[in-house]
Design a protein around this motif. Structure first.
Motif, PDB file in Angstrom:
ATOM      1  N   GLY A 218      24.690  21.238  29.607  1.00  0.00           N
ATOM      2  CA  GLY A 218      23.771  21.942  30.665  1.00  0.00           C
ATOM      3  C   GLY A 218      22.938  20.997  31.301  1.00  0.00           C
ATOM      4  N   ILE A 219      22.731  19.910  30.529  1.00  0.00           N
ATOM      5  CA  ILE A 219      21.719  18.784  31.053  1.00  0.00           C
ATOM      6  C   ILE A 219      22.533  17.960  32.160  1.00  0.00           C
ATOM      7  N   ARG A 220      21.523  17.846  33.159  1.00  0.00           N
ATOM      8  CA  ARG A 220      22.108  17.038  34.405  1.00  0.00           C
ATOM      9  C   ARG A 220      21.964  15.450  34.214  1.00  0.00           C
ATOM     10  N   VAL A 221      22.828  14.743  34.418  1.00  0.00           N
ATOM     11  CA  VAL A 221      22.786  13.378  33.925  1.00  0.00           C
ATOM     12  C   VAL A 221      23.285  12.588  35.467  1.00  0.00           C
ATOM     13  N   LEU A 222      22.473  11.761  35.743  1.00  0.00           N
ATOM     14  CA  LEU A 222      22.954  10.831  37.015  1.00  0.00           C
ATOM     15  C   LEU A 222      23.162   9.534  36.740  1.00  0.00           C
ATOM     16  N   THR A 223      24.200   9.073  36.861  1.00  0.00           N
ATOM     17  CA  THR A 223      24.640   7.773  36.453  1.00  0.00           C
ATOM     18  C   THR A 223      24.620   6.604  37.875  1.00  0.00           C
ATOM     19  N   VAL A 224      24.205   5.505  37.724  1.00  0.00           N
ATOM     20  CA  VAL A 224      23.949   4.758  39.087  1.00  0.00           C
ATOM     21  C   VAL A 224      24.498   3.498  38.714  1.00  0.00           C
ATOM     22  N   ASP A 225      25.627   2.895  39.062  1.00  0.00           N
ATOM     23  CA  ASP A 225      26.263   1.680  38.963  1.00  0.00           C
ATOM     24  C   ASP A 225      27.046   1.197  39.937  1.00  0.00           C
ATOM     25  N   ASP A 226      27.033  -0.121  40.458  1.00  0.00           N
ATOM     26  CA  ASP A 226      27.802  -0.548  41.454  1.00  0.00           C
ATOM     27  C   ASP A 226      29.229  -1.211  40.813  1.00  0.00           C
ATOM     28  N   ASN A 227      29.570  -0.779  39.620  1.00  0.00           N
ATOM     29  CA  ASN A 227      30.594  -1.329  38.864  1.00  0.00           C
ATOM     30  C   ASN A 227      31.407  -0.075  38.469  1.00  0.00           C
ATOM     31  N   PRO A 228      32.555   0.323  39.385  1.00  0.00           N
ATOM     32  CA  PRO A 228      33.333   1.439  38.914  1.00  0.00           C
ATOM     33  C   PRO A 228      33.984   1.517  37.759  1.00  0.00           C
ATOM     34  N   VAL A 229      33.989   0.415  37.106  1.00  0.00           N
ATOM     35  CA  VAL A 229      34.648   0.434  35.789  1.00  0.00           C
ATOM     36  C   VAL A 229      33.475   0.878  34.790  1.00  0.00           C
ATOM     37  N   ASN A 230      32.330   0.561  34.845  1.00  0.00           N
ATOM     38  CA  ASN A 230      31.315   1.161  34.116  1.00  0.00           C
ATOM     39  C   ASN A 230      31.098   2.803  34.433  1.00  0.00           C
ATOM     40  N   LEU A 231      31.213   3.142  35.620  1.00  0.00           N
ATOM     41  CA  LEU A 231      31.054   4.740  36.006  1.00  0.00           C
ATOM     42  C   LEU A 231      32.215   5.306  35.001  1.00  0.00           C
ATOM     43  N   LEU A 232      33.221   4.662  35.264  1.00  0.00           N
ATOM     44  CA  LEU A 232      34.351   5.377  34.456  1.00  0.00           C
ATOM     45  C   LEU A 232      34.053   5.415  32.957  1.00  0.00           C
ATOM     46  N   TYR A 233      33.691   4.291  32.487  1.00  0.00           N
ATOM     47  CA  TYR A 233      33.282   4.479  30.854  1.00  0.00           C
ATOM     48  C   TYR A 233      32.436   5.453  30.580  1.00  0.00           C
ATOM     49  N   GLU A 247      27.310  11.085  39.986  1.00  0.00           N
ATOM     50  CA  GLU A 247      27.737   9.436  40.040  1.00  0.00           C
ATOM     51  C   GLU A 247      27.146   9.140  41.372  1.00  0.00           C
ATOM     52  N   ALA A 248      26.651   7.807  41.486  1.00  0.00           N
ATOM     53  CA  ALA A 248      26.296   7.249  42.623  1.00  0.00           C
ATOM     54  C   ALA A 248      26.511   5.752  42.335  1.00  0.00           C
ATOM     55  N   SER A 249      27.121   4.926  43.263  1.00  0.00           N
ATOM     56  CA  SER A 249      27.416   3.575  43.239  1.00  0.00           C
ATOM     57  C   SER A 249      26.280   2.545  43.902  1.00  0.00           C
ATOM     58  N   ASP A 250      25.496   3.290  44.757  1.00  0.00           N
ATOM     59  CA  ASP A 250      24.180   2.526  45.205  1.00  0.00           C
ATOM     60  C   ASP A 250      23.103   3.329  45.351  1.00  0.00           C
ATOM     61  N   VAL A 251      22.007   2.594  45.538  1.00  0.00           N
ATOM     62  CA  VAL A 251      20.474   3.253  45.529  1.00  0.00           C
ATOM     63  C   VAL A 251      20.482   4.360  46.362  1.00  0.00           C
ATOM     64  N   LYS A 252      21.183   4.328  47.763  1.00  0.00           N
ATOM     65  CA  LYS A 252      20.885   5.379  48.542  1.00  0.00           C
ATOM     66  C   LYS A 252      21.288   6.600  48.276  1.00  0.00           C
ATOM     67  N   THR A 253      22.765   6.482  47.706  1.00  0.00           N
ATOM     68  CA  THR A 253      23.364   7.849  47.198  1.00  0.00           C
ATOM     69  C   THR A 253      22.379   8.443  46.167  1.00  0.00           C
TER      70      THR A 253
END
Length: 273
Positions: A218-233, A247-253
């Motif tokens: 139930g914990i909410r996690v936000l992962t921010v990375d501009d490398n899609p492979v890292n997001l997938l991992y 998930e977000a790939s940039d700071v604005k998002t």
């Protein structure tokens, strides 16, 4: 059978790592071209080189195993030693050098990483030597390998890894030297000036785990990375934890998500534009 599936999984993981390294190199280069990293000061703090070496070498172990390469890590310093420096850039450089050594070493070869402390002109230097038994580099190519987009073998990469490693080494006041003979392997030596050093009270042990972390459901996690492979991992790493993952790939998002939702944990690339 299970053995075939394991081989397929190892092969897939190896190629994902190779793609991830390439994507990271291209992203790093685009940041430099855009001027994002040009004047960025080194993030210096005391870190333990032994723990860094163990972590980086361990991350490349699957690549070495896939190619039946013996990957060794010889640390000749006191494991309590801490030095003042940029651990992040040092790790990136070492990861590039070790990855290259494995890439250019044939099945059944050897890659060794040796760490020593040396003195030159009253300056202590952390010397990390990455030696391989690979294809080697002809003398006429040795002066070119740190040039952008230069690769002696046009089928094995984009020629960014060593260029970026040299840029990062320069930013730390460090040097990278190459010694090589065709068909006899190569030795890359990273020399980092030691500005300050101190000893820990007790030797630390590296903590390396690829297990899913114990995060309450139930914990909410936000992962921010501009490398899609890292997001997938990260998504794969957290899939058994029953967390709510954003998930977000940039700071604005990322900022938009933070505005709309109550996030408990943020996992982020520390070098985002």
């Amino acid at each position: 059978g299970d053995k075939e599936r394991m081989k397929l999984a190892e092969s897939t993981y190896y190629h994902i790592q190779m793609i991830s390294n390439t994507v990271n190199d291209i992203l790093q280069d685009s940041k430099i071209e855009a001027g994002d990293n040009e004047d960025e000061p080194a993030a210096e703090y005391f870190y333990n080189p032994y723990i860094l070496l163990e972590r980086i070498v361990s991350l490349h172990q699957s690549q070495a195993t896939f190619k039946h390469i013996k990957l060794g890590n010889q640390y000749e310093l006191d494991r309590k030693l801490n030095i003042l420096g940029d651990e992040f850039r040092t790790g990136q450089i070492l990861s590039n050098l070790i990855g290259n050594a494995i890439k250019y070493t044939g099945d059944g070869g050897e890659v060794s990483v040796t760490t020593t402390l040396q003195k030159e002109k009253d300056q202590q230097q952390l010397c990390i030597e990455v030696r391989d038994t690979g294809i080697g580099i002809d003398e006429k190519h040795q002066q070119q390998v740190f040039r952008k987009y230069y690769t002696a073998n046009k089928t094995t990469g984009f020629g960014l890894g060593l260029y970026l490693s040299k840029r990062m080494a320069d930013s730390m006041g460090a040097t990278i030297q190459l010694s090589s003979k065709p068909n006899h392997g190569s030795v890359f030596t990273l020399r980092i000036p030691v500005k300050e050093a101190r000893m820990d009270q007790q030797a630390q042990k590296p903590v390396i785990s690829l297990q899913s972390p114990a995060i309450p459901a139930g914990i909410r996690v936000l992962t921010v990375d501009d490398n899609p492979v890292n997001l997938l991992y990260i998504k794969h790493l957290l899939k058994k934890s029953n967390v709510e993952l954003e998930e977000a790939s940039d700071v604005k998002t990322a900022l938009r998500i933070l505005k709309d939702k109550a996030i408990d944990i943020i996992i982020t690339d520390i070098h985002l534009p």
